[in-house]
Write an enzyme that holds these catalytic residues in place. Structure first.
Site, mmCIF file in Angstrom:
data_model
loop_
_atom_site.group_PDB
_atom_site.id
_atom_site.type_symbol
_atom_site.label_atom_id
_atom_site.label_comp_id
_atom_site.label_asym_id
_atom_site.label_seq_id
_atom_site.Cartn_x
_atom_site.Cartn_y
_atom_site.Cartn_z
ATOM 1 N N ALA A 1 0.825 -1.214 0.000
ATOM 2 C CA ALA A 1 0.000 0.000 0.000
ATOM 3 C C ALA A 1 0.861 1.266 0.000
ATOM 4 C CB ALA A 1 -0.926 0.002 1.211
ATOM 5 N N ASP B 1 10.013 -2.905 -8.343
ATOM 6 C CA ASP B 1 10.814 -3.779 -7.487
ATOM 7 C C ASP B 1 11.903 -2.930 -6.861
ATOM 8 O OD1 ASP B 1 10.884 -6.556 -6.519
ATOM 9 O OD2 ASP B 1 12.976 -6.422 -7.149
ATOM 10 N N ARG C 1 12.362 6.052 -5.688
ATOM 11 C CA ARG C 1 11.117 5.864 -6.468
ATOM 12 C C ARG C 1 10.794 7.126 -7.264
ATOM 13 N NH1 ARG C 1 8.967 3.695 -2.603
ATOM 14 N NH2 ARG C 1 9.482 1.626 -3.372
HETATM 15 O O1 LIG Z 1 10.740 3.785 -0.140
HETATM 16 C C1 LIG Z 1 11.018 2.838 0.620
HETATM 17 N N1 LIG Z 1 11.095 3.041 1.950
HETATM 18 C C2 LIG Z 1 11.346 2.045 2.806
HETATM 19 N N2 LIG Z 1 11.515 0.753 2.429
HETATM 20 C C3 LIG Z 1 11.436 0.529 1.102
HETATM 21 C C4 LIG Z 1 11.214 1.522 0.161
HETATM 22 N N3 LIG Z 1 11.197 0.984 -1.060
HETATM 23 C C5 LIG Z 1 11.426 -0.305 -0.897
HETATM 24 N N4 LIG Z 1 11.563 -0.598 0.421
HETATM 25 C C6 LIG Z 1 11.759 -1.919 1.026
HETATM 26 C C7 LIG Z 1 10.430 -2.486 1.475
HETATM 27 C C8 LIG Z 1 10.586 -3.952 1.193
HETATM 28 O O2 LIG Z 1 11.261 -4.563 2.272
HETATM 29 C C9 LIG Z 1 11.489 -3.979 -0.042
HETATM 30 C C10 LIG Z 1 10.696 -3.966 -1.324
HETATM 31 O O3 LIG Z 1 10.405 -5.290 -1.719
HETATM 32 P P1 LIG Z 1 9.483 -5.526 -3.003
HETATM 33 O O4 LIG Z 1 9.405 -6.964 -3.271
HETATM 34 O O5 LIG Z 1 9.921 -4.611 -4.094
HETATM 35 O O6 LIG Z 1 8.061 -4.958 -2.548
HETATM 36 P P2 LIG Z 1 6.931 -5.612 -1.647
HETATM 37 O O7 LIG Z 1 7.156 -7.089 -1.498
HETATM 38 O O8 LIG Z 1 6.784 -4.811 -0.423
HETATM 39 O O9 LIG Z 1 5.625 -5.370 -2.520
HETATM 40 P P3 LIG Z 1 5.389 -5.915 -4.043
HETATM 41 O O10 LIG Z 1 6.488 -6.879 -4.398
HETATM 42 O O11 LIG Z 1 4.033 -6.545 -4.031
HETATM 43 O O12 LIG Z 1 5.412 -4.684 -4.909
HETATM 44 O O13 LIG Z 1 12.270 -2.799 0.048
HETATM 45 MG MG LIG Z 2 7.677 -8.196 -3.157
#
Ligand SMILES: O=c1nc[nH]c2c1ncn2[C@H]1C[C@H](O)[C@@H](COP(=O)(O)OP(=O)(O)OP(=O)(O)O)O1
Ligand SMILES: [Mg+2]
Length: 198
Positions: A14, A71, A184
């Site tokens: 989210a 990602d 981002r």
């Molecule tokens: O701006 C950010 N501020 C803080 N943490 C962040 C940020 N951007 C990525 N992160 C961290 C969150 C997660 O531990 C990993 C992304 O992992 P990632 O697999 O790309 O996303 P996700 O599993 O949360 O959601 P989804 O794959 O469904 O898009 O890096």
């Molecule tokens: Mg993910």
């Protein structure tokens, strides 16, 4: 080039949806893949690029819409770039708090000068599931890992990421401020250029 009034965002996070929609403004509506499916694809790639493409294709297949995937992750110098593409799974799927605790522990006695890190974001846009030419944009954000969590905004590792250009943690930035300078934001600025969006 494609109908860009609606895109499906291939993410179950989210925080990403909120940030990306704010950056895109009202011209493009981002619909969450959660409207179509609760099943998260396995992120089997060895790079941010591969995982972003894999998530985008999966979302386009499920929704029938053009799909945008993000990602991203945190690459810590002292850890040789870990957790990197495994950032979300660093503490074996126990979530953000456990990930942050594990990172603090891994850097427990590491001095200031060796605590450098960068957030990485790769955005992938596919027009359809089998698109042979995905649009790829990346953004990096350099900072340092704090010794303790600080701040309430954002998500993920934000409370541990010190932002040198603002002298606060990334969770202490206002959402609008983070969206101007983050990994981002940089990737999205490139994507907007590629798409000819103002
Ligand atoms: O701006 C950010 N501020 C803080 N943490 C962040 C940020 N951007 C990525 N992160 C961290 C969150 C997660 O531990 C990993 C992304 O992992 P990632 O697999 O790309 O996303 P996700 O599993 O949360 O959601 P989804 O794959 O469904 O898009 O890096
Ligand atoms: Mg993910």
């Amino acid at each position: 080039m494609m109908n860009l009034t609606q895109l499906v965002l291939a993410s179950h996070n989210a925080g990403k949806l909120k940030e990306l929609q704010a950056m895109l403004g009202e011209s493009v509506q981002l619909r969450s893949i959660g409207e179509f499916s609760q099943v998260e694809p396995e992120e089997t790639g060895l790079s941010f690029v591969e995982n972003a493409i894999l998530k985008a294709r999966n979302a386009a297949r499920i929704s029938g819409l053009p799909a945008l995937a993000d990602d991203s992750g945190l690459a810590v110098d002292f850890l040789g770039g870990a957790p990197g593409i495994y950032s979300a799974r660093y503490a074996d799927g126990q979530g953000d708090a456990a990930n942050n605790a594990k990172l603090l522990d891994a850097l427990k006695d590491v001095p200031e000068a060796e605590r450098g890190a960068q957030f990485v974001c790769v955005l992938a846009l596919v027009r359809h599931a089998d698109d042979p030419l995905p649009i790829l944009c990346e953004g990096l954000w350099h900072g340092r890992i704090l010794h303790a969590a600080s701040g309430e905004h954002g998500f993920g590792y934000d409370p541990l990421f010190w932002v040198p250009e603002r002298n606060v943690s990334s969770a202490e930035l206002s959402p609008a401020d983070k969206n101007q300078i983050s990994h981002r934001a940089r990737a999205m600025a490139l994507l907007r250029q590629r798409l000819g969006l103002k």
